[in-house]
Write an enzyme that holds these catalytic residues in place. Structure first.
Site, PDB file in Angstrom:
ATOM      1  N   HIS A  74       3.033  23.434  26.088  1.00 37.20           N
ATOM      2  CA  HIS A  74       4.328  23.976  26.539  1.00 37.20           C
ATOM      3  C   HIS A  74       5.361  22.860  26.649  1.00 37.20           C
ATOM      4  O   HIS A  74       5.350  22.062  27.584  1.00 37.20           O
ATOM      5  CB  HIS A  74       4.162  24.666  27.901  1.00 37.20           C
ATOM      6  N   HIS A  76       9.744  22.010  25.455  1.00 35.52           N
ATOM      7  CA  HIS A  76      10.997  22.532  24.874  1.00 35.52           C
ATOM      8  C   HIS A  76      11.638  21.402  24.073  1.00 35.52           C
ATOM      9  O   HIS A  76      12.414  20.603  24.616  1.00 35.52           O
ATOM     10  CB  HIS A  76      11.946  23.004  25.977  1.00 35.52           C
ATOM     11  N   GLN A 169      15.906  32.478  25.944  1.00 36.26           N
ATOM     12  CA  GLN A 169      16.255  31.862  27.239  1.00 36.26           C
ATOM     13  C   GLN A 169      17.124  32.755  28.120  1.00 36.26           C
ATOM     14  O   GLN A 169      17.003  32.764  29.333  1.00 36.26           O
ATOM     15  CB  GLN A 169      16.972  30.531  26.986  1.00 36.26           C
ATOM     16  N   HIS A 227       7.556  33.180  29.186  1.00 38.63           N
ATOM     17  CA  HIS A 227       8.007  32.531  30.418  1.00 38.63           C
ATOM     18  C   HIS A 227       7.977  33.616  31.488  1.00 38.63           C
ATOM     19  O   HIS A 227       8.781  34.549  31.447  1.00 38.63           O
ATOM     20  CB  HIS A 227       9.427  31.987  30.270  1.00 38.63           C
ATOM     21  N   ASP A 326       6.547  20.818  29.677  1.00 44.24           N
ATOM     22  CA  ASP A 326       7.768  21.629  29.788  1.00 44.24           C
ATOM     23  C   ASP A 326       8.991  20.836  29.312  1.00 44.24           C
ATOM     24  O   ASP A 326       9.203  20.733  28.119  1.00 44.24           O
ATOM     25  CB  ASP A 326       7.943  22.163  31.212  1.00 44.24           C
TER      26      ASP A 326
HETATM   27 FE   FE2 Z   1       9.284  26.368  29.901  1.00 47.53          FE
END
Ligand code: FE2
Length: 443
Positions: A74, A76, A169, A227, A326
């Site tokens: 995980h 981004h 998102q 998420h 993350d």
């Molecule tokens: Fe995340």
């Protein structure tokens, strides 16, 4: 950083074509040393050290600990390295992070995304990561970041596996044209479908967003990574929806719920029910301890909640749980080195996994357990017939790796060394002793 990454394509093809042997390797929990033979990037034998003449060039591991590579379940990459652009997240909340990112997203370009994402991938390989799942914001009519990450995925394929998640998102149902953007992301080459049900306007919108994603995943044979409940609200209960949809559709182990921080606020009776539903479904959970320790509890006075997945309890219930990084230097988290061992170390503290057996499990949470999240199957693991992907670590055991947070001295991808980091001791001058080179935190 102190490492070198070999990027010469000629060297790569030469090395893949040749056989070679890595000698004198120590495997976790096994007293005897082994030699690992490699042919065309695949492990062809693992034999007691010295028992078989090595084939091809020899790399002497000199007793180093050898483990499968780290797996990042995980991250981004599209938002990485944007902290402070155009403004810093002053409140430190997840919500202000989304607002700051929305401003930065408006000026994204292909080149901008490629440069930042590739830089972090280089850090990851240097740290020993050879499999990465990156979320990518698709609440953008141009899908700029998604196109860039799909392009990058193909370019780095010889070194590491990159999975790209279509991550909405700002929502699917609550964002203009959100459902169509998800479908376009599938057409553009996304590997995994995301969702953010707790961010949708209503509970019903959140449930509907999950139904949309599961229908798309079934139709296109894709994985799901949601998420889920990344909020300190005990009323946010979308993990039960994800698990139930995974159970009823049969997608089961192809589904992951990430973050799941509301679990830190659930009462005991509901937690007990939820563990049963999650364990039955076969879904994976990904906890991101560094980022969620930083983000959660921001609206609390004291006592202040940690806001994390129920890691210990879910593991005990038989659920697969992994640890993820993350964010790396973005509007949600200003720090980060893309090193899973730093994440695992934080996870031990955050989830109170300090028992000896628990710490072995934590090492698995950034290796084998994370590999299950990515559905790597037989493409992962130290075994004959599998890709020759592994790490040489200057440590006695996985526990030693975690305690001292050592980095691999060599990262081997498809049989070739792709990163080297010298293990440098400290020159210490101590009363009554001559200056000496010591690895001063090693016992
Ligand atoms: Fe995340």
């Amino acid at each position: 950083m102190n490492e070198r990454i070999h990027r010469d394509p000629l060297e790569r093809s030469d090395m893949q074509g040749n056989s070679r042997t890595v000698t004198d390797c120590r495997l976790p929990g096994r007293p005897e040393r082994v030699d690992i033979a490699i042919e065309a990037g695949v492990i062809t034998s693992i034999t007691p050290a010295g028992s078989t003449p090595p084939s091809g060039p020899v790399l002497d591991a000199a007793g180093a600990l050898v483990t499968p590579p780290y797996v990042e379940p995980h991250i981004h990459l599209d938002t990485a390295l944007t902290a402070g652009q155009p403004r810093w997240n002053v409140s430190g909340t997840l919500w202000e992070g989304i607002e700051r990112w929305s401003e930065r997203k408006a000026v994204l370009t292909r080149e901008d995304v490629l440069a930042r994402a590739e830089e972090v991938l280089r850090w990851q390989v240097a740290n020993g990561v050879l499999h990465v799942r990156s979320h990518c914001d698709v609440t953008d009519p141009e899908l700029t970041a998604l196109h860039a990450l799909v392009e990058l995925r193909e370019r780095v394929r010889d070194v590491l596996d990159l999975q790209v998640v279509a991550f909405p998102q700002e929502g699917i149902v609550s964002f203009p044209d959100g459902e169509r953007l998800m479908a376009r992301a599938v057409d553009a080459g996304a590997d995994v479908l995301g969702a953010i049900p707790h961010f949708e306007d209503t509970r019903e919108d959140g449930v509907r967003s999950l139904q949309i994603v599961f229908e798309l995943a079934e139709r296109h044979g894709l994985l799901v990574d949601v998420h889920c409940d990344e909020i300190d609200d005990e009323q946010s209960r979308f993990v039960e929806v994800v698990a139930t949809l995974a159970h009823r559709t049969g997608l089961g182990r192809r589904v992951t719920a990430s973050h799941t921080t509301a679990m830190g606020s659930y009462n005991g009776a509901y937690s007990r029910k939820l563990r049963r539903i999650v364990a039955r479904s076969g879904i994976h959970l990904v906890c991101n301890p560094m980022v969620n320790l930083t983000l959660q509890g921001r609206f609390d006075d004291y006592p202040k909640r940690r806001g994390l997945t129920q890691v210990k309890e879910m593991l005990a219930a038989g659920v697969n749980v992994a640890f993820g990084h993350d964010d790396v230097m973005d509007p949600w988290f200003p720090l980060g080195t893309a090193n899973p061992i730093q994440v695992a170390h934080a996870g031990i503290l955050a989830a109170q996994l300090s028992g000896q057996d628990e710490m072995d499990e934590v090492f698995a949470m950034v290796t084998e357990r994370a590999a299950r999240v990515l559905d790597l199957g037989e493409r992962y693991g130290l075994a004959v017939g599998r890709p020759a992907d592994f790490l040489l670590l200057p440590a006695d055991s996985p526990f030693d790796v975690l305690r001292r947070q050592v980095r691999p001295t060599r990262v081997i991808s498809r049989g070739r060394v792709v990163a080297e980091t010298p293990a440098t001791p400290t020159r210490l001058t101590w009363p009554g002793r001559a200056p000496e080179d010591v690895d001063f935190v090693r016992r």
